[in-house]
Design a protein around this motif. Structure first.
Motif, PDB file in Angstrom:
ATOM      1  N   SER A   3      49.115  43.468  67.777  1.00 14.91           N
ATOM      2  CA  SER A   3      49.407  44.220  66.561  1.00 14.91           C
ATOM      3  C   SER A   3      49.975  45.586  66.923  1.00 14.91           C
ATOM      4  CB  SER A   3      48.138  44.392  65.723  1.00 14.91           C
ATOM      5  OG  SER A   3      47.187  45.148  66.437  1.00 14.91           O
ATOM      6  N   THR A   4      50.536  46.237  65.928  1.00 21.49           N
ATOM      7  CA  THR A   4      51.021  47.608  66.108  1.00 21.49           C
ATOM      8  C   THR A   4      50.072  48.570  65.430  1.00 21.49           C
ATOM      9  OG1 THR A   4      52.401  47.389  64.146  1.00 21.49           O
ATOM     10  CG2 THR A   4      53.418  46.882  66.265  1.00 21.49           C
ATOM     11  N   ASN A  60      54.315  36.911  79.202  1.00 18.77           N
ATOM     12  CA  ASN A  60      54.507  37.605  77.928  1.00 18.77           C
ATOM     13  C   ASN A  60      54.808  39.078  78.165  1.00 18.77           C
ATOM     14  OD1 ASN A  60      53.994  35.451  75.948  1.00 18.77           O
ATOM     15  ND2 ASN A  60      51.933  35.433  76.809  1.00 18.77           N
ATOM     16  N   ASP A  61      55.083  39.782  77.070  1.00 20.22           N
ATOM     17  CA  ASP A  61      55.396  41.206  77.163  1.00 20.22           C
ATOM     18  C   ASP A  61      54.141  42.028  77.452  1.00 20.22           C
ATOM     19  OD1 ASP A  61      58.049  40.740  76.616  1.00 20.22           O
ATOM     20  OD2 ASP A  61      57.800  40.971  74.444  1.00 20.22           O
ATOM     21  N   PRO A  62      54.291  43.176  78.103  1.00 17.01           N
ATOM     22  CA  PRO A  62      53.148  44.059  78.360  1.00 17.01           C
ATOM     23  C   PRO A  62      52.542  44.581  77.049  1.00 17.01           C
ATOM     24  CG  PRO A  62      55.019  44.656  79.741  1.00 17.01           C
ATOM     25  CD  PRO A  62      55.531  43.688  78.720  1.00 17.01           C
ATOM     26  N   PHE A  63      51.260  44.903  77.115  1.00 20.37           N
ATOM     27  CA  PHE A  63      50.582  45.532  75.982  1.00 20.37           C
ATOM     28  C   PHE A  63      49.442  46.375  76.537  1.00 20.37           C
ATOM     29  CE2 PHE A  63      48.783  41.344  76.709  1.00 20.37           C
ATOM     30  CZ  PHE A  63      47.416  41.560  76.713  1.00 20.37           C
ATOM     31  N   LEU A  64      48.767  47.119  75.699  1.00 21.73           N
ATOM     32  CA  LEU A  64      47.710  48.001  76.178  1.00 21.73           C
ATOM     33  C   LEU A  64      46.628  48.178  75.121  1.00 21.73           C
ATOM     34  CD1 LEU A  64      48.490  51.030  74.751  1.00 21.73           C
ATOM     35  CD2 LEU A  64      50.354  50.738  76.378  1.00 21.73           C
ATOM     36  N   ILE A  65      45.482  48.673  75.569  1.00 24.05           N
ATOM     37  CA  ILE A  65      44.394  49.052  74.672  1.00 24.05           C
ATOM     38  C   ILE A  65      43.900  50.431  75.100  1.00 24.05           C
ATOM     39  CG2 ILE A  65      43.673  46.663  74.231  1.00 24.05           C
ATOM     40  CD1 ILE A  65      41.265  47.174  76.102  1.00 24.05           C
ATOM     41  N   VAL A  66      43.335  51.144  74.143  1.00 27.52           N
ATOM     42  CA  VAL A  66      42.785  52.468  74.413  1.00 27.52           C
ATOM     43  C   VAL A  66      41.377  52.537  73.824  1.00 27.52           C
ATOM     44  CG1 VAL A  66      43.029  54.943  74.065  1.00 27.52           C
ATOM     45  CG2 VAL A  66      45.069  53.527  74.355  1.00 27.52           C
ATOM     46  N   ILE A  67      40.399  52.839  74.683  1.00 28.03           N
ATOM     47  CA  ILE A  67      39.035  53.079  74.213  1.00 28.03           C
ATOM     48  C   ILE A  67      38.897  54.582  74.008  1.00 28.03           C
ATOM     49  CG2 ILE A  67      36.565  52.798  74.689  1.00 28.03           C
ATOM     50  CD1 ILE A  67      37.927  50.136  74.515  1.00 28.03           C
ATOM     51  N   PRO A 124      41.681  47.612  69.603  1.00 28.54           N
ATOM     52  CA  PRO A 124      42.836  46.836  69.131  1.00 28.54           C
ATOM     53  C   PRO A 124      43.966  46.842  70.155  1.00 28.54           C
ATOM     54  CG  PRO A 124      42.710  48.939  67.991  1.00 28.54           C
ATOM     55  CD  PRO A 124      41.454  48.814  68.796  1.00 28.54           C
ATOM     56  N   VAL A 125      44.695  45.750  70.170  1.00 24.89           N
ATOM     57  CA  VAL A 125      45.826  45.607  71.086  1.00 24.89           C
ATOM     58  C   VAL A 125      47.048  46.310  70.514  1.00 24.89           C
ATOM     59  CG1 VAL A 125      47.409  43.943  72.126  1.00 24.89           C
ATOM     60  CG2 VAL A 125      44.964  43.460  72.046  1.00 24.89           C
ATOM     61  N   MET A 126      47.741  47.039  71.368  1.00 23.39           N
ATOM     62  CA  MET A 126      48.947  47.750  70.947  1.00 23.39           C
ATOM     63  C   MET A 126      50.149  47.251  71.729  1.00 23.39           C
ATOM     64  SD  MET A 126      47.585  51.668  70.484  1.00 23.39           S
ATOM     65  CE  MET A 126      46.461  51.674  71.870  1.00 23.39           C
ATOM     66  N   ALA A 127      51.213  46.928  71.002  1.00 23.90           N
ATOM     67  CA  ALA A 127      52.450  46.505  71.649  1.00 23.90           C
ATOM     68  C   ALA A 127      53.149  47.712  72.262  1.00 23.90           C
ATOM     69  CB  ALA A 127      53.362  45.828  70.634  1.00 23.90           C
ATOM     70  N   THR A 128      53.998  47.453  73.216  1.00 20.56           N
ATOM     71  CA  THR A 128      54.748  48.524  73.875  1.00 20.56           C
ATOM     72  C   THR A 128      56.202  48.483  73.408  1.00 20.56           C
ATOM     73  OG1 THR A 128      55.232  47.091  75.761  1.00 20.56           O
ATOM     74  CG2 THR A 128      53.289  48.515  75.919  1.00 20.56           C
ATOM     75  N   LEU A 132      59.255  51.134  77.409  1.00 20.95           N
ATOM     76  CA  LEU A 132      58.016  51.211  78.171  1.00 20.95           C
ATOM     77  C   LEU A 132      57.711  49.882  78.851  1.00 20.95           C
ATOM     78  CD1 LEU A 132      55.495  52.714  79.080  1.00 20.95           C
ATOM     79  CD2 LEU A 132      54.404  52.088  76.917  1.00 20.95           C
ATOM     80  N   ALA A 133      57.969  48.777  78.139  1.00 16.85           N
ATOM     81  CA  ALA A 133      57.742  47.449  78.729  1.00 16.85           C
ATOM     82  C   ALA A 133      58.583  47.275  79.990  1.00 16.85           C
ATOM     83  CB  ALA A 133      58.072  46.356  77.717  1.00 16.85           C
TER      84      ALA A 133
END
Length: 299
Positions: A3-4, A60-67, A124-128, A132-133
């Protein structure tokens, strides 16, 4: 599943990632799993209460999460001040050791054990962005090329060492048989035993051959290299070599042709140089008895 998130949250995060890239914090990657899928992971503790995880899957494309709400998530699970501080300190110093993750709808979750404490964290998952990818793919590629270069050097060193030892074993075995030691060899290495197998010439591990066979598919090569990693876990390059000799150029040697040659051609051991000193048979009766009766003629 990706998700964005609102731009107000994305922009500061992008600035942090740019800073991490500039400071070379995204140069080192580990191999982790999300459920059962392998991914490259880079984990950073940007502050005492914020963790950033970058994921680059194989397909798949890179993604990231932030705590960013670490303290809040800990308190919701019943942890109080001292325990929360202990969890914070652990995660801040060992965030790179977290390699097992799971999907939870549109979120990534993972569990951390700190002494007798167990805490579950999620974000939550964030797309790049495409830019950035592309840069994350570049960092992962650079990391893997460095590792491939090391593995190339390790393979060259090990194959050379093994070939030298195989020739030595063949030479010693032939000389022992000439001195009547066939029964001694048969006793030490009966057919089908581990010792008998150790006297055979080395053939490269199946994983290495499969890695070379699949060299046109970069993902299969990456998976093969991951399987090969345990073979070289405790390997140390020889410190006796000069820096020039230790430097390895990926184009300097053709490992594929070398392995194929080892597979199809058996190296015949050449006897020692005729001009060199010859080994004399010992006159010691105790040493002679080890190889059976040896007839010694005097000129």
């Amino acid at each position: 599943m990706i998700s964005t998130v609102g731009m107000t949250r994305i922009m500061p995060l992008m600035e942090k990632l740019e800073s991490l890239l500039k400071d070379d914090k995204l140069n080192e990657w580990a191999v982790g799993t999300i459920d059962s899928d392998r991914v490259f992971v880079n984990s950073q503790a940007s502050s005492e209460s914020e963790l950033i995880f970058c994921f680059v899957p194989l397909y798949n494309d890179p993604f990231l999460i932030v705590i960013s709400n670490l303290i809040e998530q800990c308190k919701r699970q019943g942890f109080v001040d001292e325990s929360v501080l202990q969890i914070q300190n652990y995660l801040h110093s060992r965030v790179g050791s977290i390699l097992a993750f799971n999907w939870l709808e549109r979120e990534i979750k993972f569990e951390v054990s700190v002494a007798s404490l167990q805490v579950q964290l999620k974000a939550p998952v964030m797309a790049t962005s495409p830019q950035l990818a592309s840069r994350l793919f570049q960092k992962v590629l650079e990391y893997n090329l460095r590792k491939v270069s090391v593995l190339q050097g390790v393979s060259d060193d090990l194959l050379g060492l093994i070939d030298s030892k195989d020739k030595t074993i063949e030479y010693l075995s032939e000389n022992v048989q000439e001195l009547g030691g066939e029964r001694m060899i048969a006793k030490w290495a009966p057919q089908g035993s581990y010792n008998a197998k150790s006297l055979e010439r080395y053939s490269p591990p199946l994983e290495l051959l499969q890695c070379l066979e699949n060299s046109d598919d970069i993902m299969k090569v990456a998976e093969s290299l991951l399987k090969l990693k345990p073979h070289f876990r405790n390997y140390t390059r020889s410190p006796s070599k000069s820096p020039r000799k230790r430097y390895r150029d990926l184009g300097a040697t053709n490992l594929t042709s070398r392995l194929q040659q080892d597979q199809t051609q058996s190296t015949v051991l050449s006897p020692p140089d005729a001009q060199g000193p010859k080994r004399a048979v010992s006159d010691s009766p105790s040493k002679r008895q080890k190889f059976g009766k040896v007839k010694v003629t005097k000129k």
